[in-house]
Motif scaffolding. Sequence first.
Motif, PDB file in Angstrom:
ATOM      1  N   GLU A  35      15.900  63.608  53.635  1.00 35.56           N
ATOM      2  CA  GLU A  35      15.898  62.355  52.899  1.00 35.56           C
ATOM      3  C   GLU A  35      14.999  61.334  53.604  1.00 35.56           C
ATOM      4  O   GLU A  35      14.768  61.421  54.809  1.00 35.56           O
ATOM      5  N   PRO A  36      14.482  60.329  52.872  1.00 34.48           N
ATOM      6  CA  PRO A  36      13.635  59.302  53.505  1.00 34.48           C
ATOM      7  C   PRO A  36      14.384  58.570  54.616  1.00 34.48           C
ATOM      8  O   PRO A  36      15.589  58.325  54.513  1.00 34.48           O
ATOM      9  N   LEU A  37      13.667  58.212  55.681  1.00 22.99           N
ATOM     10  CA  LEU A  37      14.278  57.505  56.798  1.00 22.99           C
ATOM     11  C   LEU A  37      13.283  56.496  57.365  1.00 22.99           C
ATOM     12  O   LEU A  37      12.071  56.619  57.163  1.00 22.99           O
ATOM     13  N   PRO A  38      13.772  55.477  58.092  1.00 20.78           N
ATOM     14  CA  PRO A  38      12.873  54.530  58.747  1.00 20.78           C
ATOM     15  C   PRO A  38      12.125  55.212  59.892  1.00 20.78           C
ATOM     16  O   PRO A  38      12.717  55.943  60.683  1.00 20.78           O
ATOM     17  N   VAL A  39      10.819  54.933  59.984  1.00 21.85           N
ATOM     18  CA  VAL A  39      10.000  55.452  61.076  1.00 21.85           C
ATOM     19  C   VAL A  39       9.418  54.258  61.826  1.00 21.85           C
ATOM     20  O   VAL A  39       8.790  53.383  61.226  1.00 21.85           O
ATOM     21  N   ILE A  40       9.641  54.226  63.128  1.00 15.65           N
ATOM     22  CA  ILE A  40       9.221  53.097  63.965  1.00 15.65           C
ATOM     23  C   ILE A  40       8.217  53.618  64.981  1.00 15.65           C
ATOM     24  O   ILE A  40       8.508  54.574  65.718  1.00 15.65           O
ATOM     25  N   GLY A  41       7.033  53.008  65.035  1.00 12.31           N
ATOM     26  CA  GLY A  41       6.006  53.458  65.962  1.00 12.31           C
ATOM     27  C   GLY A  41       5.464  52.319  66.800  1.00 12.31           C
ATOM     28  O   GLY A  41       5.190  51.230  66.292  1.00 12.31           O
ATOM     29  N   ASN A  42       5.304  52.573  68.088  1.00 12.00           N
ATOM     30  CA  ASN A  42       4.736  51.610  69.023  1.00 12.00           C
ATOM     31  C   ASN A  42       3.338  52.075  69.416  1.00 12.00           C
ATOM     32  O   ASN A  42       3.141  53.243  69.746  1.00 12.00           O
ATOM     33  N   SER A  43       2.354  51.150  69.361  1.00 12.11           N
ATOM     34  CA  SER A  43       0.999  51.438  69.813  1.00 12.11           C
ATOM     35  C   SER A  43       0.407  52.600  68.999  1.00 12.11           C
ATOM     36  O   SER A  43       0.382  52.547  67.772  1.00 12.11           O
ATOM     37  N   LEU A  44      -0.034  53.676  69.667  1.00 12.53           N
ATOM     38  CA  LEU A  44      -0.524  54.838  68.935  1.00 12.53           C
ATOM     39  C   LEU A  44       0.551  55.387  67.991  1.00 12.53           C
ATOM     40  O   LEU A  44       0.251  55.880  66.900  1.00 12.53           O
ATOM     41  N   GLY A  45       1.832  55.277  68.398  1.00 10.45           N
ATOM     42  CA  GLY A  45       2.917  55.735  67.528  1.00 10.45           C
ATOM     43  C   GLY A  45       2.919  55.029  66.187  1.00 10.45           C
ATOM     44  O   GLY A  45       3.320  55.610  65.171  1.00 10.45           O
ATOM     45  N   GLY A  46       2.463  53.768  66.158  1.00 13.13           N
ATOM     46  CA  GLY A  46       2.343  53.069  64.882  1.00 13.13           C
ATOM     47  C   GLY A  46       1.282  53.698  64.003  1.00 13.13           C
ATOM     48  O   GLY A  46       1.478  53.861  62.779  1.00 13.13           O
ATOM     49  N   ALA A  47       0.141  54.060  64.586  1.00 13.81           N
ATOM     50  CA  ALA A  47      -0.901  54.729  63.818  1.00 13.81           C
ATOM     51  C   ALA A  47      -0.435  56.105  63.337  1.00 13.81           C
ATOM     52  O   ALA A  47      -0.745  56.526  62.219  1.00 13.81           O
ATOM     53  N   VAL A  48       0.320  56.808  64.184  1.00 17.78           N
ATOM     54  CA  VAL A  48       0.887  58.092  63.772  1.00 17.78           C
ATOM     55  C   VAL A  48       1.848  57.889  62.604  1.00 17.78           C
ATOM     56  O   VAL A  48       1.831  58.639  61.620  1.00 17.78           O
ATOM     57  N   ALA A  49       2.689  56.866  62.693  1.00 19.99           N
ATOM     58  CA  ALA A  49       3.649  56.586  61.619  1.00 19.99           C
ATOM     59  C   ALA A  49       2.924  56.265  60.317  1.00 19.99           C
ATOM     60  O   ALA A  49       3.330  56.708  59.234  1.00 19.99           O
ATOM     61  N   MET A  50       1.856  55.468  60.385  1.00 21.91           N
ATOM     62  CA  MET A  50       1.097  55.140  59.162  1.00 21.91           C
ATOM     63  C   MET A  50       0.427  56.383  58.584  1.00 21.91           C
ATOM     64  O   MET A  50       0.397  56.578  57.360  1.00 21.91           O
ATOM     65  N   THR A  51      -0.114  57.244  59.446  1.00 19.75           N
ATOM     66  CA  THR A  51      -0.728  58.495  58.973  1.00 19.75           C
ATOM     67  C   THR A  51       0.314  59.381  58.302  1.00 19.75           C
ATOM     68  O   THR A  51       0.052  60.004  57.266  1.00 19.75           O
ATOM     69  N   PHE A  52       1.488  59.451  58.894  1.00 16.89           N
ATOM     70  CA  PHE A  52       2.600  60.212  58.311  1.00 16.89           C
ATOM     71  C   PHE A  52       2.984  59.631  56.952  1.00 16.89           C
ATOM     72  O   PHE A  52       3.186  60.370  55.978  1.00 16.89           O
ATOM     73  N   ALA A  53       3.059  58.301  56.867  1.00 15.89           N
ATOM     74  CA  ALA A  53       3.421  57.653  55.602  1.00 15.89           C
ATOM     75  C   ALA A  53       2.383  57.932  54.526  1.00 15.89           C
ATOM     76  O   ALA A  53       2.737  58.174  53.350  1.00 15.89           O
ATOM     77  N   ALA A  54       1.105  57.901  54.889  1.00 16.73           N
ATOM     78  CA  ALA A  54       0.055  58.138  53.902  1.00 16.73           C
ATOM     79  C   ALA A  54       0.105  59.570  53.368  1.00 16.73           C
ATOM     80  O   ALA A  54      -0.143  59.813  52.183  1.00 16.73           O
ATOM     81  N   ALA A  55       0.441  60.529  54.242  1.00 10.01           N
ATOM     82  CA  ALA A  55       0.478  61.936  53.831  1.00 10.01           C
ATOM     83  C   ALA A  55       1.787  62.325  53.158  1.00 10.01           C
ATOM     84  O   ALA A  55       1.804  63.179  52.263  1.00 10.01           O
ATOM     85  N   HIS A  56       2.885  61.682  53.573  1.00  8.44           N
ATOM     86  CA  HIS A  56       4.212  62.058  53.060  1.00  8.44           C
ATOM     87  C   HIS A  56       5.036  60.810  52.764  1.00  8.44           C
ATOM     88  O   HIS A  56       6.069  60.571  53.407  1.00  8.44           O
ATOM     89  N   PRO A  57       4.628  59.992  51.818  1.00  8.95           N
ATOM     90  CA  PRO A  57       5.366  58.736  51.567  1.00  8.95           C
ATOM     91  C   PRO A  57       6.811  58.969  51.162  1.00  8.95           C
ATOM     92  O   PRO A  57       7.664  58.107  51.373  1.00  8.95           O
ATOM     93  N   GLU A  58       7.099  60.152  50.604  1.00  5.86           N
ATOM     94  CA  GLU A  58       8.463  60.440  50.174  1.00  5.86           C
ATOM     95  C   GLU A  58       9.416  60.642  51.339  1.00  5.86           C
ATOM     96  O   GLU A  58      10.634  60.633  51.156  1.00  5.86           O
ATOM     97  N   ARG A  59       8.903  60.800  52.573  1.00  7.72           N
ATOM     98  CA  ARG A  59       9.750  61.053  53.730  1.00  7.72           C
ATOM     99  C   ARG A  59      10.173  59.769  54.439  1.00  7.72           C
ATOM    100  O   ARG A  59      10.993  59.814  55.347  1.00  7.72           O
ATOM    101  N   LEU A  60       9.591  58.607  54.059  1.00  8.37           N
ATOM    102  CA  LEU A  60       9.892  57.348  54.727  1.00  8.37           C
ATOM    103  C   LEU A  60      10.627  56.402  53.786  1.00  8.37           C
ATOM    104  O   LEU A  60      10.244  56.233  52.628  1.00  8.37           O
ATOM    105  N   SER A  61      11.677  55.767  54.304  1.00  7.35           N
ATOM    106  CA  SER A  61      12.337  54.689  53.559  1.00  7.35           C
ATOM    107  C   SER A  61      11.773  53.341  53.959  1.00  7.35           C
ATOM    108  O   SER A  61      11.842  52.379  53.187  1.00  7.35           O
ATOM    109  N   SER A  62      11.231  53.240  55.174  1.00 10.39           N
ATOM    110  CA  SER A  62      10.595  52.011  55.638  1.00 10.39           C
ATOM    111  C   SER A  62       9.717  52.353  56.837  1.00 10.39           C
ATOM    112  O   SER A  62       9.854  53.417  57.448  1.00 10.39           O
ATOM    113  N   LEU A  63       8.817  51.424  57.163  1.00  7.64           N
ATOM    114  CA  LEU A  63       7.846  51.635  58.226  1.00  7.64           C
ATOM    115  C   LEU A  63       7.869  50.411  59.136  1.00  7.64           C
ATOM    116  O   LEU A  63       7.739  49.280  58.666  1.00  7.64           O
TER     117      LEU A  63
END
Length: 797
Positions: free
Chosen positions: A595-623
């Motif tokens: 199910e979608p869940l919040p993904v929190i990324g710091n620094s490079l982790g933020g860019a990873v989180a955004m890349t993940f959101a762009a490829a799999h938006p259905e997996r995130l409830s918030s960013l």
Amino acid sequence: MHKHVDVLIVGAGLSGIGAAAHVKRDTPGKTFVVLESRPSIGGTWDLFRYPGVRSDSDMFTLGYSFRPWTDAKAIAPGASIRDYIQATIEDEQLGEHIRLQHRVIAASWCSESALWTVIAARTSPDEFRPGQPVDEQVVFTCSFLVVCSGYYRYDEGFTPVFPGAESFSGELVHPQQWPADLDYEGKHVVVVGSGATAITLVPSMAAEAAHVTMLQRSPTYIASITSEDRMADILRKYLPAQLAYGLTRAKNIGYSIFTYQLSRRRPEKMKSILRNAAIRMLPEGFDVDTHLSPSYNPWDERLCMTPDADLYQAIRRGTADIVTDRIDRITPTGIELASGRTLDADIIVSATGLNVLAIGGMTLTVDGAPITLADTLTYKGMMLDGVPNFAMTIGYTNASWTLKADLVARYIGRTLKYMDRHHLDTVTPQAAESVKTGNLVSLIDLQSGYVLRSVNALPRQGEKTPWRLHQNYLRDFRLLRLGRVTDDVRFGRRGAVAAAARIPLDLPGTGVIDIDGARVRYRITGQGSPILLLHGIGQSLEDWNEQHDRLSNAHTVYSVDLPGFAYSDRLPGRASLAGLAGMLPAFLDRFGLTEPLPVIGNSLGGAVAMTFAAAHPERLSSLVLVDSAGFGKEVTIALRLLAIRPVGIVLMRPSRKNSIRTIDGIFYDKKHVTTDRIDHKLALTNRPAHRSTLLDLAQELGTFRGIRQPWRTRLLAEVASLPIPVLIMWGDHDHVLPFTHLDAATRALPHAQTHTFLNAGHMPQIEHADEFAEVLRGFIAQQELAPSCTTTGGVAS
């Protein structure tokens, strides 16, 4: 916070409570917990509430070996069995160890820590349906996992498609979902089926209904037994309760073995015995050969019991009958049969069997590799080849379930005590190749419909002991109670693999899983709705320790060493932003997080989180982006120099001076520049894979002039188009990715909420841990209250 126990038991039915009692009795120093999906204990005996529900085995063998059955009825009603289980809980003081409404959905084994990480979903009072969305999760770790969940689905029984069923004007019910207010007094009832449930229902309903017909497609062997045990009554008068119980139990075990062996070795003799008994008890002229003479041999399918011949008595009274035919269609007023005959009905009961669900439908993984039950072999009918510290309870099909459950529980106790004596942590069955390639059969050796429908969902058995059991209590007693616990198993000690790889697993909830051949270190703590935390470039999951501590009271908190960083293996090829993000779906799937869940990324982790959101938006409830890469060109000089590979190689040479400089540049408040953090940073840079990954990412994402624009522009455009709520947080004294990036972020993502941490550097989740947790909790709660709404711009606090 997550909870650790020595033994975790799944299921609070007859076998689960028995297992808990044996763990407490046999290994009194062990901690344990029992997780039950339903809101009450009892398992089968709490689920089924249809009229007349009862045991189909005598309670002297269905009861626990340590607790005498004292009721007069040897064939006991379901309510009495529930009372027996509840009394056991009270007398054995097990109540504090039971957690109701906890459905285990996944269990993953980590060889380095020698622990199972068990994910349980908080359930509602309704029956849990496998695959349904989960609102709240609870994490447990355990050294030994015991599954006592039976082998069938609780949320639904098997109901074939009946043509015309939608036209029926009466009530169509399944015994597994019996309506408490069903009124059948004075009505005509048709019970479809010929198994134990149908044979129980028919005489019970016939006492009040106008007439009950058992409609069967083919006959079943039925034996009449007495509901009371006269010898037991005599023994109880003159002997102590436990002795009388033990003698009666031994007598009944012997009798059941005798009748089963007679059925298998001389089937024609058993057929004759059953046929002649039926003829004596049924009215003259009853067509025994049509209705009570199956085409198969006794015990090819389970032999059914009719206590005190109650089914035959109902037929003799004329309040019940048996029809052997096939359903052509259901009509508004009843059933049309293939023969052309019509059965009128006010109520149709579909007693058509079970849907098999092995180990409660949970997913099992061992070091990241999923376990497919149908591809595994059972060891001694209870453990699985290649699966460490795991046992499951599957009772007998030709005798009382609890006889086998008791043997399994006592064997687990013997194994645990052996491991303690020899200072061992793991036990793993290992089948030889000759066993795996030999003649394999299903774990449940019956030809019943529910078994044949699910043969590909059950583990297999080999040809010989200990890889095959023979449905014989005496042979199993010799194997499980008296036999060695060392045959065909491998014992081991915790940390042997981890020590060789120097993987630290001292933080609570840490483990290692395999994803596409790469070992990935992770951490899980807490209970509640899940959230995922991603660290920055050259960092590790330890960056989130403070948030694990603060968020675990409301969330199941997941953090991970991104591939190649810290103690996770590199993925094949050069490390890349897309590669790091591409690992996340498999990581989440390993823990049943679909199910979608919040993904929190710091620094490079933020860019990873955004890349993940762009490829799999259905997996995130918030960013949530914390001092995130991707919004501006400016970056600290150290990272710009790393983009020049020869220079970067020199700068990345491990030294305490470099580690101090790096940690000092992260924090505004220098009290956080601690010896522990410096030591940890130095340990990371001593790892060649960590250095290579850092250099790969620095060169992919940046140059000496700063962070490259093309990937930022493309990624931000994709994220801006997504209907995912976004929160951006920044420290106002960030010297890695400067505070001015926050303005660029609000321009790129105008609908995002923002929050500024005063007097904070690049990791506000550490410097302002309490404030960070409060803001994050508020943002997540806001989205949970309005899950379909996108956020509006503004400040989060």
